[in-house]
Write a protein that holds these residues in place. Structure first.
Motif, PDB file in Angstrom:
ATOM      1  N   GLN A   1       0.837  -1.212   0.000  1.00  0.00           N
ATOM      2  CA  GLN A   1       0.000   0.000   0.000  1.00  0.00           C
ATOM      3  C   GLN A   1       0.868   1.257   0.000  1.00  0.00           C
ATOM      4  OE1 GLN A   1      -3.173   0.116   2.820  1.00  0.00           O
ATOM      5  NE2 GLN A   1      -4.268  -1.548   1.813  1.00  0.00           N
ATOM      6  N   ASN A   2       2.036   1.144   0.599  1.00  0.00           N
ATOM      7  CA  ASN A   2       2.959   2.287   0.591  1.00  0.00           C
ATOM      8  C   ASN A   2       3.641   2.444  -0.768  1.00  0.00           C
ATOM      9  OD1 ASN A   2       2.424   2.838   3.211  1.00  0.00           O
ATOM     10  ND2 ASN A   2       4.320   1.991   4.055  1.00  0.00           N
ATOM     11  N   GLY A   3       3.387   1.519  -1.672  1.00  0.00           N
ATOM     12  CA  GLY A   3       4.002   1.593  -2.986  1.00  0.00           C
ATOM     13  C   GLY A   3       5.260   0.755  -3.115  1.00  0.00           C
ATOM     14  N   GLY A   4       5.574  -0.008  -2.092  1.00  0.00           N
ATOM     15  CA  GLY A   4       6.764  -0.851  -2.147  1.00  0.00           C
ATOM     16  C   GLY A   4       6.451  -2.241  -2.691  1.00  0.00           C
ATOM     17  N   THR A   5       7.490  -3.058  -2.785  1.00  0.00           N
ATOM     18  CA  THR A   5       7.305  -4.436  -3.223  1.00  0.00           C
ATOM     19  C   THR A   5       8.038  -5.349  -2.247  1.00  0.00           C
ATOM     20  OG1 THR A   5       9.257  -4.193  -4.617  1.00  0.00           O
ATOM     21  CG2 THR A   5       7.115  -3.961  -5.698  1.00  0.00           C
ATOM     22  N   LEU A   6       7.762  -6.633  -2.336  1.00  0.00           N
ATOM     23  CA  LEU A   6       8.426  -7.581  -1.451  1.00  0.00           C
ATOM     24  C   LEU A   6       9.666  -8.169  -2.097  1.00  0.00           C
ATOM     25  CD1 LEU A   6       5.279  -9.490  -0.204  1.00  0.00           C
ATOM     26  CD2 LEU A   6       6.524  -7.706   0.992  1.00  0.00           C
ATOM     27  N   VAL A   7       9.609  -8.289  -3.421  1.00  0.00           N
ATOM     28  CA  VAL A   7      10.671  -8.965  -4.135  1.00  0.00           C
ATOM     29  C   VAL A   7      10.694  -8.385  -5.545  1.00  0.00           C
ATOM     30  CG1 VAL A   7       9.223 -10.862  -4.994  1.00  0.00           C
ATOM     31  CG2 VAL A   7      11.629 -11.306  -4.505  1.00  0.00           C
ATOM     32  N   ASN A   8      11.849  -8.482  -6.213  1.00  0.00           N
ATOM     33  CA  ASN A   8      11.879  -7.962  -7.582  1.00  0.00           C
ATOM     34  C   ASN A   8      11.050  -8.843  -8.524  1.00  0.00           C
ATOM     35  OD1 ASN A   8      13.481 -10.188  -7.792  1.00  0.00           O
ATOM     36  ND2 ASN A   8      15.220  -9.157  -8.712  1.00  0.00           N
ATOM     37  N   GLU A   9      10.849  -8.376  -9.758  1.00  0.00           N
ATOM     38  CA  GLU A   9       9.920  -9.072 -10.645  1.00  0.00           C
ATOM     39  C   GLU A   9      10.367 -10.484 -10.992  1.00  0.00           C
ATOM     40  OE1 GLU A   9       8.538  -7.081 -14.241  1.00  0.00           O
ATOM     41  OE2 GLU A   9       8.275  -5.290 -13.004  1.00  0.00           O
TER      42      GLU A   9
ATOM     43  N   GLU B   1      15.507 -11.283  -5.803  1.00  0.00           N
ATOM     44  CA  GLU B   1      16.078 -10.433  -4.772  1.00  0.00           C
ATOM     45  C   GLU B   1      14.987  -9.795  -3.922  1.00  0.00           C
ATOM     46  OE1 GLU B   1      19.324  -8.142  -6.473  1.00  0.00           O
ATOM     47  OE2 GLU B   1      19.312  -6.932  -4.644  1.00  0.00           O
ATOM     48  N   ALA B   2      15.140  -9.898  -2.607  1.00  0.00           N
ATOM     49  CA  ALA B   2      14.154  -9.329  -1.699  1.00  0.00           C
ATOM     50  C   ALA B   2      14.225  -7.811  -1.734  1.00  0.00           C
ATOM     51  CB  ALA B   2      14.407  -9.830  -0.284  1.00  0.00           C
ATOM     52  N   THR B   3      13.049  -7.161  -1.706  1.00  0.00           N
ATOM     53  CA  THR B   3      13.023  -5.694  -1.750  1.00  0.00           C
ATOM     54  C   THR B   3      12.221  -5.110  -0.593  1.00  0.00           C
ATOM     55  OG1 THR B   3      11.119  -5.858  -3.200  1.00  0.00           O
ATOM     56  CG2 THR B   3      13.240  -5.569  -4.270  1.00  0.00           C
ATOM     57  N   TYR B   4      11.804  -5.940   0.345  1.00  0.00           N
ATOM     58  CA  TYR B   4      10.934  -5.439   1.413  1.00  0.00           C
ATOM     59  C   TYR B   4      11.664  -4.603   2.460  1.00  0.00           C
ATOM     60  CZ  TYR B   4      12.659  -9.773   3.550  1.00  0.00           C
ATOM     61  OH  TYR B   4      13.457 -10.786   4.016  1.00  0.00           O
ATOM     62  N   ASN B   5      13.003  -4.568   2.377  1.00  0.00           N
ATOM     63  CA  ASN B   5      13.741  -3.746   3.339  1.00  0.00           C
ATOM     64  C   ASN B   5      13.904  -2.315   2.833  1.00  0.00           C
ATOM     65  OD1 ASN B   5      15.371  -4.752   1.311  1.00  0.00           O
ATOM     66  ND2 ASN B   5      17.231  -4.676   2.542  1.00  0.00           N
TER      67      ASN B   5
ATOM     68  N   ALA C   1      16.612  -4.863  11.283  1.00  0.00           N
ATOM     69  CA  ALA C   1      15.901  -6.141  11.312  1.00  0.00           C
ATOM     70  C   ALA C   1      15.526  -6.579   9.903  1.00  0.00           C
ATOM     71  CB  ALA C   1      14.649  -6.030  12.183  1.00  0.00           C
ATOM     72  N   LEU C   2      14.996  -5.626   9.120  1.00  0.00           N
ATOM     73  CA  LEU C   2      14.570  -5.977   7.761  1.00  0.00           C
ATOM     74  C   LEU C   2      15.770  -6.231   6.856  1.00  0.00           C
ATOM     75  CD1 LEU C   2      11.485  -3.649   7.165  1.00  0.00           C
ATOM     76  CD2 LEU C   2      11.516  -6.093   7.639  1.00  0.00           C
TER      77      LEU C   2
ATOM     78  N   SER D   1      16.897 -13.817   2.977  1.00  0.00           N
ATOM     79  CA  SER D   1      16.027 -14.144   1.844  1.00  0.00           C
ATOM     80  C   SER D   1      16.842 -14.323   0.577  1.00  0.00           C
ATOM     81  CB  SER D   1      15.006 -13.026   1.606  1.00  0.00           C
ATOM     82  OG  SER D   1      14.016 -13.060   2.578  1.00  0.00           O
ATOM     83  N   ASN D   2      17.750 -13.381   0.346  1.00  0.00           N
ATOM     84  CA  ASN D   2      18.534 -13.439  -0.892  1.00  0.00           C
ATOM     85  C   ASN D   2      19.366 -14.704  -0.974  1.00  0.00           C
ATOM     86  OD1 ASN D   2      17.466 -11.042  -1.678  1.00  0.00           O
ATOM     87  ND2 ASN D   2      19.191  -9.796  -0.951  1.00  0.00           N
ATOM     88  N   GLN D   3      19.949 -15.085   0.166  1.00  0.00           N
ATOM     89  CA  GLN D   3      20.727 -16.328   0.171  1.00  0.00           C
ATOM     90  C   GLN D   3      19.869 -17.532  -0.160  1.00  0.00           C
ATOM     91  OE1 GLN D   3      23.429 -17.933   3.152  1.00  0.00           O
ATOM     92  NE2 GLN D   3      23.955 -15.846   3.701  1.00  0.00           N
TER      93      GLN D   3
END
Lengths: 549, 314
Positions: A336-344, A348-352, A528-529, A536-538
């Motif tokens: 909702q903030n416009g972020g994503t959890l992971v790339n397309e 790669e994790a993007t939630y941080n 933490a994130l 996640s990436n590993q």
């Protein structure tokens, strides 16, 4: 004695330690591919009801808009006629309907053939009702005016289909009911046996190792790629897909439909979408003089104001839990903030991101101000709400049957906290675990029927994935709150279908991190994130390596 | 001991008749049923476990099973940057904590209970039955029962608040989680240890106590001078069993703290192995964990027998 005892205990120990892992690993091997099977035969409808009207002229009806009633040989009009209870009834060429008849032929354009022994529906958009041998329209017709007829080949005749699902709650009984209804009604004599299994994936794994898989399964979206790559699930054949008749998914929420495809092949047909929803206490809202949520999501300002007004006298404004509850809200807020959890690509994790940190900080503050103590398994935040110790809770729609026993509960969509409207959700999807063509065909007949009739599935609190089941006010009659939740079906975003992605992001990484922050064990949200994302990436990298083709 | 003496005479008997070298199959036939089960369910899985710990292994993916040598061991034991490392060691730490909390109770309480149940009073068989009864339950039943009591807003917290005490805070945080799990474990398994102690207590000749009381020893002195020394072999056995049972902790946190075990800090090593192998399908890595833990426990057991069992083995 002691040497013996010594050795014995050492062995007991080894056995118990290794037993768990090794017993499972001892199986090995998967089943081979199945043989061949024929297609074709008589096509028949499984849909109930017919359009055929009674009444009208006895023998031959008019050329325009006539209706042939109870007659031995009834011929309805050429344009929009209807042939009623008749031995041989021929409905009009344009939009006719043949009722209860021994041999009923519906119109060539948009006709409907009712309960008949041999019923032929129109070539363009016709529908054949409950019939022994019924041919539905070649171009997507609807029998009984509501549901399209699925064509079921002769190979499916008399097949026994076993279906497993993780639906161990009341929704499992609902599914068993639907399976029984199909088994009784379908003219091909297909029998579907539904078994709800706890510890679902473990059961599937064991069954796969022992060569005892069911023919089809209900599975949660993200379990599919890993189960497909691990040879548990089988892709749907072109024949099966054409029997199901879902086309290219125009009738489904695009994201839910897209999730059913993996490495160029279709594995799943969406059954439902289950988004987070908002449950609120109507009495408390009324007493505090707050406007009840309407059919649109509350804004963040409205929500915050409500929480503040309701959070008093030992009652929390909103109950925020940990575990599943915390993690799903975190995901909702990030998006909702416009972020994503992971790339397309899902690599790669993007939630941080900044959006992620904001989301978790907001969630933590909300929890700390309302229900800092609530944590643990078994959805304690829902219990707190049900015990009227909190005015609101945001959780899955599967609590619906419990909630409906409480007179004070109101239902609403999830609030919109950020610039985008997005809701965490998942989807139950129907998959095949057999590659025997006859079994696949029979299972496809059932999947087709289930999909057509998925409005019934709303009784279990789930939002049917199929658009035709969500529209036209049918949900209101089956389960009113679900009609409200259904508006969110299109707002559910799915992760890219990469094997093991959900565990790599959630269970192994941000899940524990979100909990640590929510419980105040970890103060630095960003750190933490970040460390979760690193993990996640590993894991994503390890998965990419072990699940490459 | 009686058994070793018998074995000794047999050896003498066979060496006394060197002419006959014929192999006698009868003893082997007697152990055959056990040997079959032993091989199928212990020896084979054990060596197969060591074998798969050297691979990147998934039993449903025979097409991808590369040999990785000792990499799985390196990841969990030495490579601080691997994802497996931190979780493995925190699980080891959690399990060690649980052993510290539970074993003393499981041994001392069991012994005290056994002494009480060994008394001569009416209805003692009823009590013996009662204390042993929970052991007959499955771990699921025991854990679910205690989850209802200890969970957030459960029975315990409800009553604590009602009598004006601060609530424990449920199983979602410490110390509630460990207290809950430890209490559940003690309640569930103490009956087994008690029964073993009870059987051993009944073996102690009454004459020893009579002689001691004639010499003026009181009950406490009798307990420490007669009961404990006489129980020593059994004590070693019970400590070992309790230690191993606690090291194998799984069902209680699996049910009582569930997926949150890791955050709460109650994730045991067996849970970790289960998660790694059965949930995440990294069976090679999970097998390496099993083997490592088995080695540690073997060492602990040996030490235990060496230290506590000293002087008892001849």
């Amino acid at each position: 004695m002691f040497n013996r005892l010594h050795r014995m205990t050492a062995l007991i120990m080894l056995m118990s330690l290794l037993g768990v892992i090794l017993a499972a690993c001892g199986g090995g091997g998967t089943g081979g591919t199945g043989g061949t099977g024929g297609t074709g035969g008589t096509t028949a409808s499984t849909a109930p009801g017919g359009e055929g009207t009674t009444g009208g002229a006895a023998s031959a009806a008019g050329t325009t808009g006539g209706g042939a009633g109870t007659a031995t040989t009834a011929t309805a009009g050429t344009t929009g006629g209807g042939a009623g209870t008749a031995t041989t009834a021929t409905a009009g060429t344009t939009g006719g309907g043949a009722g209860t008849a021994t041999t009923a032929t519906a119109g060539t354009t948009g006709g409907g053939a009712g309960t008949a022994t041999t019923a032929t529906a129109g070539t363009t958009g016709g529908g054949a009702g409950t019939a022994t041998t019924a041919t539905a329209g070649t171009t997507g017709g609807a029998a009984g005016g509501q549901t399209a007829a699925a064509e079921c080949p002769a190979t499916a005749q008399g097949q026994q289909i076993t279906m497993w699902s993780p639906l161990t709650g009341p929704d499992g009984d609902e599914m068993t009911g639907l399976a029984n209804q199909f088994s009784q009604d379908n003219p091909q004599g297909i029998r579907v046996q539904h078994v709800a299994q706890p510890q679902y994936l473990e059961k599937l794994n064991t069954a796969a190792a022992g060569g005892a898989l069911p023919d089809m399964t209900v599975i949660r979206t993200y379990d599919m790629p890993e189960m497909a790559v691990r040879n548990v699930l089988k892709p749907m054949s072109d024949e099966a897909l054409s029997i199901i008749g879902a086309g290219s998914g125009e009738e489904f929420p695009p994201e839910a439909w897209q999730a059913g495809e993996f490495r160029g092949q279709r594995y799943m047909i969406p059954l439902d979408v289950h988004p987070l929803v908002l449950y609120y206490n109507r009495d408390m809202f009324q007493q505090a003089g707050i406007t009840m949520p309407t059919d649109r999501p509350m804004t963040r300002e409205e929500f915050d104001a409500a929480v503040q007004a309701l959070n008093k006298n030992g009652v929390a404004g909103v109950a925020i839990g940990t575990g599943f509850g915390g993690a799903t809200l975190f995901q909702t807020l990030v998006r909702q903030n416009g972020g994503t959890l992971v790339n397309e690509e899902g690599t790669e994790a993007t939630y941080n991101s900044e959006e992620g940190v904001q989301a978790l900080t907001y969630l933590r503050d909300l929890k700390q101000a309302n229900t800092p103590q609530v944590s643990g398994t078994g959805d304690p935040e829902v219990k707190v709400f049900q015990q009227q110790r909190a005015a609101m809770v945001m959780h899955g729609p599967w609590h619906l049957s419990d909630m409906q026993k409480l007179p004070f509960v109101g239902y609403a969509q999830l609030p919109q906290f950020g610039p985008e409207f997005s809701v965490w959700g998942n989807s139950h999807q129907l998959t095949l675990a057999t590659d025997d063509p006859a079994k696949q065909a029979a299972a496809a007949c059932w999947i087709g029927w289930l999909s057509q009739n998925s409005v019934q599935w709303a009784k279990a609190g789930q939002v049917p994935a199929r658009q035709s089941a969500r529209e036209g006010g049918q949900l209101e009659s089956v389960m009113p709150p679900v009609a409200l939740f259904a508006a969110q079906a299109e707002a559910v975003e799915f992760l890219p279908q990469v094997p093991g992605i959900e565990a790599a992001l959630w269970a192994q990484a941000f899940g524990p991190a979100v909990d640590a922050v929510l419980l105040g064990q970890q103060q630095d949200v960003g750190a933490a994130l970040d460390s979760a994302a690193q993990k996640s990436n590993q894991l994503l990298q390890q998965n990419a390596q072990r699940y490459q083709q | 001991m009686a058994t070793s003496q018998q074995a000794g005479t047999q050896t003498i008997a066979t060496t006394g008749t060197p002419a006959r070298r014929r192999v006698n199959f009868v003893p082997y036939l007697f152990i055959l049923p056990h040997l079959i089960f032993f091989t199928a369910f212990l020896a084979y899985p054990f060596f197969y476990g060591i074998y798969i710990s050297l691979f990147n292994f998934d039993f449903l993916r025979p097409e991808f099973r590369p040999f990785v040598g000792l990499q799985n061991y390196n990841n969990i034991l030495f490579n601080r940057n691997s994802v497996q490392f931190t979780d493995f060691w925190s699980a080891i730490g959690n399990t060690a904590q649980f052993i510290l909390y539970s074993v003393p109770f499981l041994v001392i309480f069991a012994l005290l209970l056994a002494v009480l149940l060994n008394g001569n009073y009416r209805g003692r068989n009823v009590f013996r039955g009662l204390y042993f009864a929970p052991y007959a339950l499955s771990v699921t039943v025991a854990a679910v029962l205690w989850r209802w009591i200890f969970e957030n807003g459960g029975l315990l917290d409800t009553y604590l608040t009602r009598i004006g005490l601060p609530p424990l805070g449920g199983l979602g945080a410490q110390p509630g989680a460990w207290i809950g799990i430890t209490v559940a474990t003690i309640w569930w398994t103490i009956g087994f240890n008690t029964v073993i102690f009870l059987a051993a207590l009944q073996e102690i000749p009454e004459s020893l106590y009579e002689a001691a009381s004639l010499d003026g020893a009181n009950k406490v002195q009798q307990f420490f001078r007669i009961t404990i020394p006489m129980l020593r072999p059994v004590l070693v056995f019970v400590i070992t069993i309790a230690l191993l049972a606690s090291a194998n902790l799984f069902g209680q946190p699996h049910i009582m703290t569930g997926v949150q075990s890791r955050v709460v800090g109650t994730e045991s090593i067996v849970q970790r192995i289960y998660d790694e192998g059965i949930i995440q399908y990294r069976m090679g890595s999970a097998a390496a964990m099993s083997v490592s833990v088995a080695a540690v426990l073997l060492l602990l057991t040996t030490l235990n027998f060496r230290i506590f069992g000293r002087g008892e083995q001849q």
